[in-house]
Design a protein around this motif. Structure first.
Motif, short mmCIF file in Angstrom:
data_model
loop_
_atom_site.label_atom_id
_atom_site.label_comp_id
_atom_site.label_asym_id
_atom_site.label_seq_id
_atom_site.Cartn_x
_atom_site.Cartn_y
_atom_site.Cartn_z
N MET A 90 0.83 -1.20 0.00
CA MET A 90 0.00 0.00 0.00
C MET A 90 0.87 1.26 0.00
O MET A 90 0.47 2.26 -0.58
CB MET A 90 -0.94 -0.05 1.21
CG MET A 90 -1.93 1.05 1.25
SD MET A 90 -3.10 0.83 -0.10
CE MET A 90 -4.20 2.11 0.22
N LYS A 91 2.04 1.20 0.66
CA LYS A 91 2.93 2.35 0.70
C LYS A 91 3.44 2.70 -0.70
O LYS A 91 3.65 3.86 -1.00
CB LYS A 91 4.10 2.09 1.64
CG LYS A 91 3.72 2.11 3.09
CD LYS A 91 4.93 1.93 3.96
CE LYS A 91 4.52 1.92 5.42
NZ LYS A 91 5.68 1.79 6.29
N LYS A 92 3.65 1.68 -1.56
CA LYS A 92 4.13 1.93 -2.91
C LYS A 92 3.04 2.58 -3.77
O LYS A 92 3.32 3.35 -4.69
CB LYS A 92 4.58 0.63 -3.57
CG LYS A 92 5.83 0.07 -2.99
CD LYS A 92 6.23 -1.19 -3.72
CE LYS A 92 7.50 -1.77 -3.11
NZ LYS A 92 7.93 -2.98 -3.79
N ALA A 93 1.77 2.31 -3.49
CA ALA A 93 0.65 2.84 -4.27
C ALA A 93 0.24 4.25 -3.84
O ALA A 93 -0.39 4.97 -4.61
CB ALA A 93 -0.55 1.90 -4.16
N ALA A 94 0.62 4.66 -2.64
CA ALA A 94 0.20 5.97 -2.11
C ALA A 94 0.60 7.13 -3.01
O ALA A 94 -0.22 8.00 -3.29
CB ALA A 94 0.74 6.15 -0.69
N PRO A 95 1.87 7.20 -3.50
CA PRO A 95 2.22 8.33 -4.37
C PRO A 95 1.39 8.35 -5.66
O PRO A 95 1.02 9.42 -6.16
CB PRO A 95 3.69 8.11 -4.69
CG PRO A 95 4.21 7.18 -3.65
CD PRO A 95 3.03 6.39 -3.17
N TYR A 96 1.08 7.17 -6.21
CA TYR A 96 0.27 7.10 -7.43
C TYR A 96 -1.16 7.58 -7.17
O TYR A 96 -1.75 8.27 -8.00
CB TYR A 96 0.27 5.68 -8.00
CG TYR A 96 1.63 5.25 -8.49
CD1 TYR A 96 2.20 5.82 -9.62
CD2 TYR A 96 2.36 4.27 -7.81
CE1 TYR A 96 3.45 5.44 -10.07
CE2 TYR A 96 3.62 3.89 -8.25
CZ TYR A 96 4.16 4.47 -9.38
OH TYR A 96 5.39 4.10 -9.82
N LEU A 97 -1.70 7.20 -6.03
CA LEU A 97 -3.05 7.66 -5.67
C LEU A 97 -3.09 9.17 -5.51
O LEU A 97 -4.03 9.83 -5.95
CB LEU A 97 -3.53 6.96 -4.39
CG LEU A 97 -3.89 5.48 -4.53
CD1 LEU A 97 -4.19 4.88 -3.16
CD2 LEU A 97 -5.09 5.32 -5.44
N ILE A 98 -2.05 9.71 -4.89
CA ILE A 98 -1.98 11.17 -4.70
C ILE A 98 -1.90 11.86 -6.06
O ILE A 98 -2.58 12.86 -6.30
CB ILE A 98 -0.79 11.54 -3.79
CG1 ILE A 98 -1.06 11.07 -2.36
CG2 ILE A 98 -0.55 13.05 -3.82
CD1 ILE A 98 0.11 11.21 -1.41
N LEU A 99 -1.08 11.34 -6.97
CA LEU A 99 -0.98 11.92 -8.31
C LEU A 99 -2.31 11.85 -9.06
O LEU A 99 -2.71 12.80 -9.74
CB LEU A 99 0.11 11.22 -9.12
CG LEU A 99 1.55 11.60 -8.76
CD1 LEU A 99 2.53 10.72 -9.52
CD2 LEU A 99 1.81 13.06 -9.07
N ILE A 100 -2.99 10.74 -8.96
CA ILE A 100 -4.29 10.58 -9.62
C ILE A 100 -5.29 11.57 -9.05
O ILE A 100 -6.02 12.23 -9.80
CB ILE A 100 -4.80 9.12 -9.50
CG1 ILE A 100 -3.92 8.21 -10.35
CG2 ILE A 100 -6.26 9.01 -9.91
CD1 ILE A 100 -4.17 6.72 -10.13
N LEU A 101 -5.33 11.72 -7.72
CA LEU A 101 -6.25 12.68 -7.10
C LEU A 101 -5.92 14.11 -7.52
O LEU A 101 -6.82 14.92 -7.78
CB LEU A 101 -6.22 12.54 -5.58
CG LEU A 101 -6.88 11.28 -5.02
CD1 LEU A 101 -6.65 11.18 -3.52
CD2 LEU A 101 -8.37 11.27 -5.33
N LEU A 102 -4.62 14.44 -7.59
CA LEU A 102 -4.22 15.78 -8.02
C LEU A 102 -4.62 16.02 -9.48
O LEU A 102 -5.07 17.12 -9.84
CB LEU A 102 -2.72 15.98 -7.85
CG LEU A 102 -2.25 16.22 -6.41
CD1 LEU A 102 -0.73 16.24 -6.33
CD2 LEU A 102 -2.83 17.51 -5.86
N ALA A 103 -4.45 15.01 -10.32
CA ALA A 103 -4.84 15.15 -11.73
C ALA A 103 -6.34 15.38 -11.85
O ALA A 103 -6.80 16.24 -12.62
CB ALA A 103 -4.43 13.90 -12.52
#
Length: 153
Positions: A1-14
């Motif tokens: 889950m820690k590896k996916a957190a930055p991707y989730l943040i980027l998706i939410l920002l997009a």
């Protein structure tokens, strides 16, 4: 889950950026929007009753004078009148045409034809719906008699 957190943040920002761009594009009457390579004006998405954009054609001024319709009457109809959709051409491109009617302060029943394009609302013509007036204004169709007189002279 820690590896996916930055991707989730980027998706939410997009998603947030897309939402903000779309919301900002909806704000303001006069912003142009690119649609399929064509620039269109957001005012063309419905009748804009903003008086600061109003202009009068030579024909409209003549009709107003002939039919005793004041600028105040025109502006009141623009603000408060009802759109007669059967007499309007709201899908006309690039500038929709609206027939707006109502009663003046003097209780005259009038219809005003507005064309809205870019940053302008043009008064094209106006009518008194209860009374006929004999008007001869620039741009009026020429009667057969008048055409014959011009040919003969």
């Amino acid at each position: 889950m820690k590896k996916a957190a930055p991707y989730l943040i980027l998706i939410l920002l997009a998603i947030l950026v897309i939402f903000l761009k779309h919301w900002k594009g909806q704000d303001g009457n006069n912003q142009n929007v690119e649609k399929g390579g064509k620039v269109t004006n957001k005012r063309n998405r419905g009748f804009d009753r903003t008086l600061s954009y109003i202009e009068y054609t030579v024909h409209a001024k003549c009709r107003m004078k002939c039919r005793h319709i004041s600028q105040e009457d025109i502006e009141d109809i623009m603000r408060n009148g009802q759109i007669n959709y059967s007499k309007s051409e709201v899908n006309e491109s690039p500038c929709p045409v609206y027939a707006v009617q109502g009663y003046t302060h003097d209780r005259e029943h009038i219809r005003v034809i507005f064309g809205q394009c870019d940053n302008k609302t043009k008064v094209i013509t106006c009518y008194n719906l209860d009374q006929d007036f004999e008007c001869h204004c620039p741009g009026d169709p020429v009667t057969k008699y008048e055409k014959a007189q011009k040919i003969l002279n």
